[in-house]
Design an enzyme around this catalytic site. Structure first.
Site, PDB file in Angstrom:
ATOM      1  N   GLU A   1      -3.675   7.377  -3.931  1.00 55.25           N
ATOM      2  CA  GLU A   1      -3.403   6.311  -3.168  1.00 55.25           C
ATOM      3  C   GLU A   1      -3.368   4.961  -4.355  1.00 55.25           C
ATOM      4  OE1 GLU A   1      -6.133   4.531   0.327  1.00 55.25           O
ATOM      5  OE2 GLU A   1      -6.718   3.623  -1.482  1.00 55.25           O
TER       6      GLU A   1
ATOM      7  N   TYR B   1       0.791  -1.206   0.108  1.00 54.01           N
ATOM      8  CA  TYR B   1      -0.021  -0.087  -0.210  1.00 54.01           C
ATOM      9  C   TYR B   1       1.173   1.304  -0.113  1.00 54.01           C
ATOM     10  CZ  TYR B   1      -3.379   3.538   1.585  1.00 54.01           C
ATOM     11  OH  TYR B   1      -4.041   4.673   1.690  1.00 54.01           O
TER      12      TYR B   1
END
Ligand code: GDP
Ligand code: MN
Length: 393
Positions: free
Chosen positions: A193, A105
């Site tokens: 993101e 991530y």
């Protein structure tokens, strides 16, 4: 404003980040065509992904792999038209499927408390980051960019090492972390993101295999206040997926945020709107919304604001709190009368208007038999009491 994955990926590409190729399809036949092109060009499988502005598409069945044109068409047929968290899928992204070795991530976001851009990473990618944050907060690595000098190389390296991306992936990981910050700044975004950022196995035309970092998913949220500087991005807004109340509020130039309570609030000025919500809470009630009708609002805008408030079936009472400056009290009062005339259902209303033309406003409201209040505390208490009576009835 949230961007669809395929738009977000374009922004990542423009910032120089590694994103595998993709295309967008709206019919199963298009999915088939695009898939067969990727398969012919050497892809082992293709991935078909629902383009909707909600997270967890994978879990909801909106991300599927296919190994042939037939299978891709079938998968496309299954995903197009599917309902994901109340949204109908109208478009899918088609791409050569990555051969994933591991998932990470990585995101850049605005940290309002620190007043800096925060870069967050985790070696536990692919799953929802909220889940990681709740269960294993130590698995998330955080670094703040300098407000003027940006993210330093040493910070990006520290981040990469902490994620286990030292060694061969170090250079790429550093470029990614810095690229996310650059992408955030260039587009006035709140969030950029990548989840998953993946180490993928790649085969060169000569058959040799290597590993590389690739952005397999992208989520970008733009700061609405920055949109006037980016008309090209503002044009990407997906009206089909927007809450109709939000769209109506924007069209009227009203700043409206729906909340969970039952007392509708109509206020001019963001600060006064916040104060009004606080006082409603102190009087034992819960605001149904934040609403700033802005300075100088005329009667028609007031009426539009009232329609927005009444569109929420939870609203049991309405508190109008106007501090007249450039906003004229009598204009607001006339707007309230107009709004009441069009009102689809009867909801008690308490009005407090002070400042410019307050006396004229009071006369208009009195003639129309509106319940008024002398102070804001008084108004909040009356509105809360009215909502209680309506709930009991
Ligand atoms: P999200 O569920 O909405 O976040 O959608 P993602 O694009 O992140 O996809 C969810 C999951 O599907 C990823 O974490 C991967 O495990 C898997 N996935 C997505 N793209 C690919 C791909 O190209 N190849 C493979 N093998 N899996 C993929
Ligand atoms: Mn994802």
């Amino acid at each position: 404003m949230k961007l669809q994955e395929f738009h977000a990926k374009s922004l990542l590409r423009a910032a120089g980040l590694p994103v595998p190729p993709w295309s967008v399809a709206t019919t199963p036949a298009e999915v088939r065509q695009q898939a067969s092109d990727y398969l012919r060009d050497g892809a082992g499988r293709v991935v078909v992904k629902a383009q909707v502005l909600v997270g967890g598409r994978g879990k909801a069945g909106g991300v599927k792999l296919a190994a042939s044109a037939d299978e891709a068409e079938a998968v496309g047929r299954a995903i197009l038209g599917m309902d994901i968290k109340g949204i109908t899928v109208r478009r899918v992204l088609v791409a050569p499927a990555a051969d994933i070795v591991s998932e990470f991530y990585l995101a850049a976001t605005l940290d309002r408390a620190a007043q800096r851009i925060l870069v967050m990473g985790s070696a536990e990618g692919g799953v929802e980051i909220e889940q990681v944050a709740a269960q294993r907060p130590e698995a998330i690595v955080r670094v703040h960019a300098h407000p003027l000098l940006g993210l330093f190389d040493f910070q990006a390296r520290e981040l990469a090492f902490a994620l286990g991306l030292g060694g061969t992936h170090l250079r790429s990981a550093v470029a990614l972390a810095k690229g996310l910050v650059a992408c955030l700044l260039a587009n006035d975004a709140d969030l950029v993101e990548v989840n998953p950022l993946a180490i993928v196995r790649e085969r060169a035309p000569d058959g040799t295999e290597g590993l590389a970092l690739q952005c397999l998913d992208a989520k970008v949220t733009l700061d609405d206040s920055g949109l006037p500087r980016h008309p090209d991005l503002a044009a990407l807004r997906d009206l089909d997926e927007e809450d109709p109340t939000d769209a109506a509020a924007r069209a009227e130039g009203l700043s409206f945020i729906k909340l969970a309570g039952n007392i509708g609030c109509m206020v001019n000025g963001a600060g006064l709107a916040m104060t009004t919500m606080d006082l409603v809470q102190r009087a034992g009630g819960q605001p149904a919304n934040f609403l700033d009708i802005g300075g100088g609002a005329r009667a028609d805008k007031v009426a539009a604001a009232m329609r927005l408030i009444l569109a929420d079936p939870n609203v049991q009472a309405i508190l109008v709190n106007i501090f007249g400056g450039i906003t004229r009290g009598d204009e607001v009062a006339r707007g309230l009368i107009e709004a009441r005339g069009q009102q689809s259902r009867e909801v008690p209303m308490v009005v407090r208007i002070v400042g410019t033309n307050a006396r004229e406003a009071a006369a208009i409201l009195e003639a129309a038999a509106f319940e008024t209040a002398s102070s804001l505390d008084d108004a909040a208490e009356k509105a809360v009491a009215a909502a209680r009576r309506a709930t009991a009835a």
